[in-house]
Structures are given as C-alpha cells and as structure tokens.
Design a protein around this motif. Structure first.
Motif, PDB file in Angstrom:
ATOM      1  N   PHE A 127      16.474 -10.095 -49.192  1.00  0.00           N
ATOM      2  CA  PHE A 127      16.536 -10.091 -50.657  1.00  0.00           C
ATOM      3  C   PHE A 127      17.016  -8.736 -51.143  1.00  0.00           C
ATOM      4  N   GLY A 128      17.285  -8.666 -52.448  1.00  0.00           N
ATOM      5  CA  GLY A 128      17.782  -7.436 -53.045  1.00  0.00           C
ATOM      6  C   GLY A 128      17.001  -7.025 -54.273  1.00  0.00           C
ATOM      7  N   LEU A 129      16.995  -5.732 -54.542  1.00  0.00           N
ATOM      8  CA  LEU A 129      16.367  -5.143 -55.721  1.00  0.00           C
ATOM      9  C   LEU A 129      17.342  -4.183 -56.390  1.00  0.00           C
ATOM     10  N   ASN A 130      17.258  -4.084 -57.703  1.00  0.00           N
ATOM     11  CA  ASN A 130      17.931  -2.995 -58.413  1.00  0.00           C
ATOM     12  C   ASN A 130      16.938  -1.846 -58.555  1.00  0.00           C
ATOM     13  N   ILE A 131      17.186  -0.754 -57.860  1.00  0.00           N
ATOM     14  CA  ILE A 131      16.269   0.380 -57.856  1.00  0.00           C
ATOM     15  C   ILE A 131      16.856   1.500 -58.704  1.00  0.00           C
ATOM     16  N   HIS A 132      16.108   1.924 -59.699  1.00  0.00           N
ATOM     17  CA  HIS A 132      16.538   2.984 -60.601  1.00  0.00           C
ATOM     18  C   HIS A 132      16.023   4.316 -60.055  1.00  0.00           C
ATOM     19  N   LEU A 133      16.926   5.209 -59.737  1.00  0.00           N
ATOM     20  CA  LEU A 133      16.538   6.513 -59.213  1.00  0.00           C
ATOM     21  C   LEU A 133      16.219   7.435 -60.377  1.00  0.00           C
ATOM     22  N   GLU A 134      14.982   7.868 -60.435  1.00  0.00           N
ATOM     23  CA  GLU A 134      14.490   8.586 -61.603  1.00  0.00           C
ATOM     24  C   GLU A 134      15.231   9.894 -61.830  1.00  0.00           C
ATOM     25  N   GLU A 135      15.423  10.679 -60.765  1.00  0.00           N
ATOM     26  CA  GLU A 135      16.001  12.006 -60.940  1.00  0.00           C
ATOM     27  C   GLU A 135      17.463  11.967 -61.366  1.00  0.00           C
ATOM     28  N   SER A 136      18.215  11.002 -60.842  1.00  0.00           N
ATOM     29  CA  SER A 136      19.648  10.985 -61.120  1.00  0.00           C
ATOM     30  C   SER A 136      20.043   9.955 -62.161  1.00  0.00           C
ATOM     31  N   ASN A 137      19.107   9.068 -62.535  1.00  0.00           N
ATOM     32  CA  ASN A 137      19.376   7.981 -63.466  1.00  0.00           C
ATOM     33  C   ASN A 137      20.405   7.008 -62.915  1.00  0.00           C
ATOM     34  N   GLU A 138      20.576   6.991 -61.599  1.00  0.00           N
ATOM     35  CA  GLU A 138      21.462   6.040 -60.941  1.00  0.00           C
ATOM     36  C   GLU A 138      20.709   4.748 -60.617  1.00  0.00           C
ATOM     37  N   ILE A 139      21.458   3.659 -60.476  1.00  0.00           N
ATOM     38  CA  ILE A 139      20.901   2.369 -60.071  1.00  0.00           C
ATOM     39  C   ILE A 139      21.488   1.997 -58.720  1.00  0.00           C
ATOM     40  N   ILE A 140      20.631   1.613 -57.790  1.00  0.00           N
ATOM     41  CA  ILE A 140      21.048   1.184 -56.457  1.00  0.00           C
ATOM     42  C   ILE A 140      20.777  -0.305 -56.316  1.00  0.00           C
ATOM     43  N   SER A 141      21.796  -1.075 -55.984  1.00  0.00           N
ATOM     44  CA  SER A 141      21.590  -2.468 -55.587  1.00  0.00           C
ATOM     45  C   SER A 141      21.268  -2.450 -54.103  1.00  0.00           C
ATOM     46  N   PHE A 142      19.999  -2.652 -53.778  1.00  0.00           N
ATOM     47  CA  PHE A 142      19.504  -2.422 -52.421  1.00  0.00           C
ATOM     48  C   PHE A 142      19.045  -3.737 -51.804  1.00  0.00           C
ATOM     49  N   TRP A 143      19.597  -4.062 -50.619  1.00  0.00           N
ATOM     50  CA  TRP A 143      19.318  -5.328 -49.955  1.00  0.00           C
ATOM     51  C   TRP A 143      18.781  -5.080 -48.554  1.00  0.00           C
ATOM     52  N   CYS A 144      17.747  -5.830 -48.188  1.00  0.00           N
ATOM     53  CA  CYS A 144      17.138  -5.749 -46.856  1.00  0.00           C
ATOM     54  C   CYS A 144      17.295  -7.098 -46.166  1.00  0.00           C
ATOM     55  N   LEU A 145      17.856  -7.082 -44.944  1.00  0.00           N
ATOM     56  CA  LEU A 145      18.132  -8.310 -44.196  1.00  0.00           C
ATOM     57  C   LEU A 145      17.470  -8.276 -42.828  1.00  0.00           C
ATOM     58  N   HIS A 146      17.139  -9.447 -42.328  1.00  0.00           N
ATOM     59  CA  HIS A 146      16.731  -9.622 -40.934  1.00  0.00           C
ATOM     60  C   HIS A 146      17.370 -10.914 -40.451  1.00  0.00           C
ATOM     61  N   LEU A 147      18.463 -10.772 -39.711  1.00  0.00           N
ATOM     62  CA  LEU A 147      19.219 -11.944 -39.275  1.00  0.00           C
ATOM     63  C   LEU A 147      18.578 -12.588 -38.049  1.00  0.00           C
ATOM     64  N   ASP A 148      19.031 -13.799 -37.748  1.00  0.00           N
ATOM     65  CA  ASP A 148      18.437 -14.617 -36.690  1.00  0.00           C
ATOM     66  C   ASP A 148      18.480 -13.905 -35.334  1.00  0.00           C
ATOM     67  N   TRP A 149      17.395 -14.025 -34.581  1.00  0.00           N
ATOM     68  CA  TRP A 149      17.277 -13.325 -33.298  1.00  0.00           C
ATOM     69  C   TRP A 149      17.724 -14.174 -32.111  1.00  0.00           C
ATOM     70  N   GLN A 150      17.901 -15.470 -32.318  1.00  0.00           N
ATOM     71  CA  GLN A 150      18.191 -16.354 -31.198  1.00  0.00           C
ATOM     72  C   GLN A 150      19.652 -16.230 -30.754  1.00  0.00           C
ATOM     73  N   SER A 151      19.928 -16.654 -29.540  1.00  0.00           N
ATOM     74  CA  SER A 151      21.291 -16.627 -28.979  1.00  0.00           C
ATOM     75  C   SER A 151      21.890 -15.227 -29.072  1.00  0.00           C
ATOM     76  N   TYR A 152      21.149 -14.245 -28.612  1.00  0.00           N
ATOM     77  CA  TYR A 152      21.576 -12.855 -28.709  1.00  0.00           C
ATOM     78  C   TYR A 152      22.893 -12.655 -27.961  1.00  0.00           C
ATOM     79  N   GLY A 153      23.930 -12.224 -28.685  1.00  0.00           N
ATOM     80  CA  GLY A 153      25.279 -12.177 -28.160  1.00  0.00           C
ATOM     81  C   GLY A 153      25.484 -11.391 -26.883  1.00  0.00           C
TER      82      GLY A 153
END
Length: 342
Positions: A127-153
C-alpha cells in the motif's frame, strides 16, 4: 556490500545549506522477529540505530504487533499496517508529523496510528501513503511492497535441468497470473499509483520492499557466470523502471554489480537444506529495493545493513542481535529546491 552502522555515515555529512536530507530504510523483519530471541525489541533497536525518516517493513504479521513496535520506538513514531485485514504483512512507519493529517491516538498505548483514509491505495502486495515532511514541507508518495515468495527465480536459473528462459519466467508470470511480474502489473494499473507517477515531479515517489526477485540490472552479460550462465530481464524491477520511470537507488549509487553486488538474501540462509546439514549453497542475490522517481531528490549513499554483531547461520541463529534473514537496504537522499543553487 555488507555494511554495518559503524560505516554508515550520519545524515549530517550530507546536509548542505541549500538542501535537506531524507533517510529511507526497507526492512524485512522475518516474521516480525519471531525467529530470534527478543526479536521485536531487536527490530526496534536497529530502527533506532539507523534513524530513518521512513521505514518500510515486511512480514509484520499483525496490526497488534505493529502497534507494539510503535510503542517501543516511542512517541515520535507514527504508522499504519496493510489496511485490508487485521492480519498484516507490510507496514510503514515514520518519525515525521504528517501536516494536514489526522491521527488515531491510542491513549492506552500512547501511540499514533495513521488514519486509514490517509492511505492512498492498496493491493494484495502492499500500500501507499502520502507522507508530509514537516521540516521541508515536501510530500512523499511512499509505497511498501512484499511480492510473492514462491517459485523463486534463482533456484530455477541455477537448476542444471532448466534449458529455456521461458521456464524461469514462468515463475514471474505463471498462468494463474499471481507471479511477481503480475503483481507489479496490478500496481501499475492502480489509478492512484498512476497519479503518483504523474505527480512525481512535484511529490517524490518512493517504492520500497522485498520483491523476492533479483534485479534486471544485475543479471547481465558480465555477471551471467554468477547466475547459472543466464541473462534474465526480471520483470518486477524492469517494469517499474521501463513503465513508471523509477530508479533503483542502490544501483544508481553502486552501478557495478560485480564490485558491489548488494546481496540482501540472505543473512542466515547462506547455505540451505537441513537434510544435508546446511551444506547446500544458497543462491544469494539482491532482492530488496528502494526505488524512486523525482527530479528534486538525489541519492547520495545506499548500503545494505545488518548491525554490528556477527551473524550466526541457520540453525544457530536464535541469539543473533540482528533479527532478520534479509539484509536491510538504506538510502540517504538530499533534496534540492528548484530555486536554490547546488
């Protein structure tokens, strides 16, 4: 490159008068520390040692366990887990106070949980979050993934009976359409992710996680002797680069996979097969990533991390100080404002 915190420079070394800094950590927690003694406290310990601004966590297991981690980390930390169920696989935590965002404050535990409506979007892999960085007033679209572990290439690539590239790629795009390549295609089709890609000139896009797949940048002509003599365009990283324009921060800083392989799998599984007394060499590879798209952010350092203590291999891993079977990935970025000189 295996690095411990003694050799990972403090953020201040990258500060400039015309810019600011951002440290990102991707951390597969190996069933949230269950495989080592006092694992949850060790996860918190290493997050505190690294001092990331944002950390992407995998194998979190439950929302309740994540809340306990926030409690151990302390009041400056906020975050949330996978939004679809109470059983969580991934989570995002940050030290930043999210400007304009509301928190669910659990007064009994004194922790801040990011309100679910602040989640951009989610898939079965993250999933993703819009994270507002307080010091710089920047916004980060931040996504965390965990892809399938089976059939390891790499298992297929190092199998001497495998003779066609199609056999290897069947693990990435199986007929069931639930392989790692398919999961990235699903992400790329998300309207919210497409919007994040389009807006990346203004709001930096960062995608982190355990892809359970090598990088197409590492399996090339000059490295094929390390990989069963194969050149493989691994689709998870290739699609994020070719279709969304994301850059692999580690490989941008360390462009030569021969000099700096950046292995993240594995800390404790460097030999496998308990039936053979752990004497079977494990195909080691770089499968954890911090990818980004932004004209304003520049990575200045990217390393793998396992702390300062020696790591004991399976089956003698229970007392390890570092609690994971993956090396973490850490990238320092410097932000340059458009109206400021370098």
């Amino acid at each position: 490159m295996y690095c411990n915190i003694e050799y990972f420079p403090k953020l201040e070394k990258y500060e400039t008068k015309n810019g600011t800094h951002l440290r990102i950590m991707s951390f597969n927690t190996w069933i949230f520390g269950e495989h080592v003694n006092d694992g949850l406290n060790k996860i918190a310990k290493h997050i505190k040692l690294v001092e990331p601004d944002i950390v992407a966590l995998q194998e979190v297991q439950t929302k309740e366990a994540f809340e306990k981690l926030l409690e151990i980390l302390g009041p400056k930390w906020s975050g949330t887990t996978s939004p679809s169920t109470t059983n969580s696989n991934v989570a995002i935590a940050t030290i930043h106070k999210l400007r304009g965002a509301e928190f669910i404050l659990d007064t009994t535990k004194k922790i801040n949980l990011i309100e679910p409506k602040k989640i951009i979007a989610s898939t079965k892999t993250g999933f993703g979050l819009n994270i507002h960085l307080e010091e710089s007033n920047e916004i980060i679209s931040f996504w965390c993934l965990h892809l399938d572990w089976q059939s390891y290439g790499p298992y297929a690539a190092n199998n001497k009976l495998v003779t066609k590239i199609e056999q290897i790629m069947n693990g990435e795009h199986p007929k069931t359409q639930n392989g790692r390549g398919d999961e990235i295609i699903e992400l790329l089709k998300l309207p919210e992710f497409q919007e994040a890609v389009r807006n990346s000139d203004q709001n930096a896009l960062i995608v982190c996680g355990d892809f359970n797949s090598p990088s197409h940048l590492d399996w090339k002509e000059d490295t094929k002797h390390l990989h069963g003599d194969w050149i493989v365009p691994w689709p998870a990283t290739y699609l994020l680069e070719s279709k969304a324009g994301l850059i692999d921060s580690f490989r941008e800083i360390n462009p030569d996979p021969l000099k700096t392989p950046g292995i993240t799998w594995s800390t404790v599984h460097q030999a496998s097969g308990y039936e053979w007394d752990y004497s079977i060499p494990e195909p080691l590879d770089r499968i954890d990533f911090i990818m980004y798209k932004s004209p304003k952010y520049k990575p200045v350092k990217s390393l793998t991390y396992f702390g300062t203590e020696p790591i004991q291999q399976m089956p003698n891993h229970q007392n390890n100080d570092y609690p994971s079977d993956h090396f973490s990935v850490i990238t320092d970025f410097v932000l340059k404002y458009p109206d400021q000189s370098a």
